[in-house]
Design a protein around this motif. Sequence first.
Motif, short mmCIF file in Angstrom:
data_model
loop_
_atom_site.label_atom_id
_atom_site.label_comp_id
_atom_site.label_asym_id
_atom_site.label_seq_id
_atom_site.Cartn_x
_atom_site.Cartn_y
_atom_site.Cartn_z
N VAL A 88 0.85 -1.19 0.00
CA VAL A 88 0.00 0.00 0.00
C VAL A 88 0.89 1.24 0.00
CG1 VAL A 88 -1.75 1.31 1.27
CG2 VAL A 88 -1.85 -1.20 1.23
N ASP A 89 0.72 2.06 -1.03
CA ASP A 89 1.51 3.29 -1.16
C ASP A 89 3.00 3.02 -0.99
OD1 ASP A 89 -0.83 4.73 -1.61
OD2 ASP A 89 -1.10 5.17 0.52
N GLY A 90 3.46 1.92 -1.55
CA GLY A 90 4.88 1.59 -1.52
C GLY A 90 5.35 0.85 -0.29
N HIS A 91 4.45 0.67 0.68
CA HIS A 91 4.82 -0.02 1.92
C HIS A 91 4.34 -1.48 1.84
CE1 HIS A 91 6.05 3.75 3.76
NE2 HIS A 91 4.93 4.28 3.29
N PRO A 92 5.26 -2.45 1.84
CA PRO A 92 4.86 -3.85 1.72
C PRO A 92 4.26 -4.41 3.01
CG PRO A 92 7.23 -3.71 2.01
CD PRO A 92 6.71 -2.28 1.93
N HIS A 93 3.60 -5.54 2.86
CA HIS A 93 3.11 -6.34 3.98
C HIS A 93 1.97 -5.72 4.78
CE1 HIS A 93 6.41 -8.93 3.01
NE2 HIS A 93 7.30 -7.98 3.29
N ALA A 94 1.16 -4.89 4.15
CA ALA A 94 -0.03 -4.38 4.83
C ALA A 94 -1.10 -5.47 4.82
CB ALA A 94 -0.55 -3.14 4.13
N ARG A 95 -1.67 -5.75 5.98
CA ARG A 95 -2.75 -6.74 6.04
C ARG A 95 -4.03 -6.06 5.54
NH1 ARG A 95 -2.38 -8.30 12.09
NH2 ARG A 95 -1.58 -6.18 12.08
N SER A 96 -4.42 -6.42 4.32
CA SER A 96 -5.51 -5.70 3.66
C SER A 96 -6.85 -5.87 4.37
CB SER A 96 -5.62 -6.14 2.20
OG SER A 96 -5.89 -7.52 2.10
N CYS A 97 -7.01 -6.90 5.17
CA CYS A 97 -8.27 -7.07 5.89
C CYS A 97 -8.38 -6.12 7.08
CB CYS A 97 -8.45 -8.51 6.35
SG CYS A 97 -7.33 -9.03 7.67
N GLN A 98 -7.30 -5.43 7.40
CA GLN A 98 -7.27 -4.53 8.55
C GLN A 98 -7.15 -3.06 8.14
OE1 GLN A 98 -7.51 -5.90 11.92
NE2 GLN A 98 -8.25 -7.41 10.44
N VAL A 99 -7.14 -2.81 6.83
CA VAL A 99 -6.89 -1.45 6.34
C VAL A 99 -8.13 -0.93 5.61
CG1 VAL A 99 -5.44 -0.05 4.83
CG2 VAL A 99 -4.44 -1.97 6.09
N PRO A 100 -8.75 0.14 6.10
CA PRO A 100 -9.86 0.74 5.35
C PRO A 100 -9.32 1.51 4.15
CG PRO A 100 -9.47 1.97 7.37
CD PRO A 100 -8.52 0.80 7.39
N VAL A 101 -10.11 1.55 3.08
CA VAL A 101 -9.67 2.29 1.89
C VAL A 101 -9.57 3.77 2.22
CG1 VAL A 101 -10.61 0.62 0.26
CG2 VAL A 101 -12.03 2.54 1.03
N ARG A 102 -8.69 4.41 1.49
CA ARG A 102 -8.45 5.85 1.67
C ARG A 102 -8.32 6.45 0.27
NH1 ARG A 102 -4.11 4.95 3.92
NH2 ARG A 102 -2.69 5.48 2.26
N GLU A 103 -8.90 7.61 0.06
CA GLU A 103 -8.88 8.26 -1.25
C GLU A 103 -7.44 8.33 -1.78
OE1 GLU A 103 -11.57 9.22 -2.91
OE2 GLU A 103 -10.43 9.99 -4.62
N GLY A 104 -7.25 7.88 -3.02
CA GLY A 104 -5.95 7.96 -3.67
C GLY A 104 -4.98 6.85 -3.31
N MET A 105 -5.41 5.91 -2.51
CA MET A 105 -4.55 4.80 -2.09
C MET A 105 -4.06 4.02 -3.32
SD MET A 105 -5.87 1.74 0.40
CE MET A 105 -5.47 2.39 1.99
N GLU A 106 -2.79 3.69 -3.34
CA GLU A 106 -2.24 2.89 -4.43
C GLU A 106 -1.86 1.52 -3.90
OE1 GLU A 106 0.73 4.75 -6.79
OE2 GLU A 106 -0.41 6.61 -6.95
N VAL A 107 -2.50 0.49 -4.43
CA VAL A 107 -2.35 -0.87 -3.92
C VAL A 107 -1.77 -1.76 -5.01
CG1 VAL A 107 -3.57 -2.81 -2.87
CG2 VAL A 107 -4.42 -0.48 -2.55
N ASN A 108 -0.81 -2.57 -4.62
CA ASN A 108 -0.26 -3.58 -5.55
C ASN A 108 -0.29 -4.92 -4.87
OD1 ASN A 108 0.74 -2.10 -8.01
ND2 ASN A 108 1.67 -0.89 -6.40
N THR A 109 -0.76 -5.90 -5.64
CA THR A 109 -0.79 -7.26 -5.12
C THR A 109 0.49 -7.97 -5.50
OG1 THR A 109 -1.91 -8.07 -7.09
CG2 THR A 109 -3.30 -7.36 -5.25
#
Length: 77
Positions: free
Chosen positions: A56-77
């Motif tokens: 998320v926004d260049g930071h790896p290892h974010a647990r996506s089930c614990q992160v609410p979406v935020r305007e402009g968020m850039e996500v890579n799988t």
Amino acid sequence: MTRISINGHQVSVPPGTMLASALLGSGAFRFRNSVSGEPRAPLCGMGVCFECRVTVDGHPHARSCQVPVREGMEVNT
Ligand code: FES
């Protein structure tokens, strides 16, 4: 609606949506690869298994089930 980027594609989701739900709703079912190359995706949905990690926004290892979406968020799988 909240606009986010998933692997370079713009997606709009309702505010407050958890990122894992947004990803699944957009058709992303491969959140990451295991060390042996196996596809991984959310399992527990409550922050325990770490299978839903994404960048998320260049930071790896974010647990996506614990992160609410935020305007402009850039996500890579
Ligand atoms: S789905 Fe298990 S930690 Fe996110």
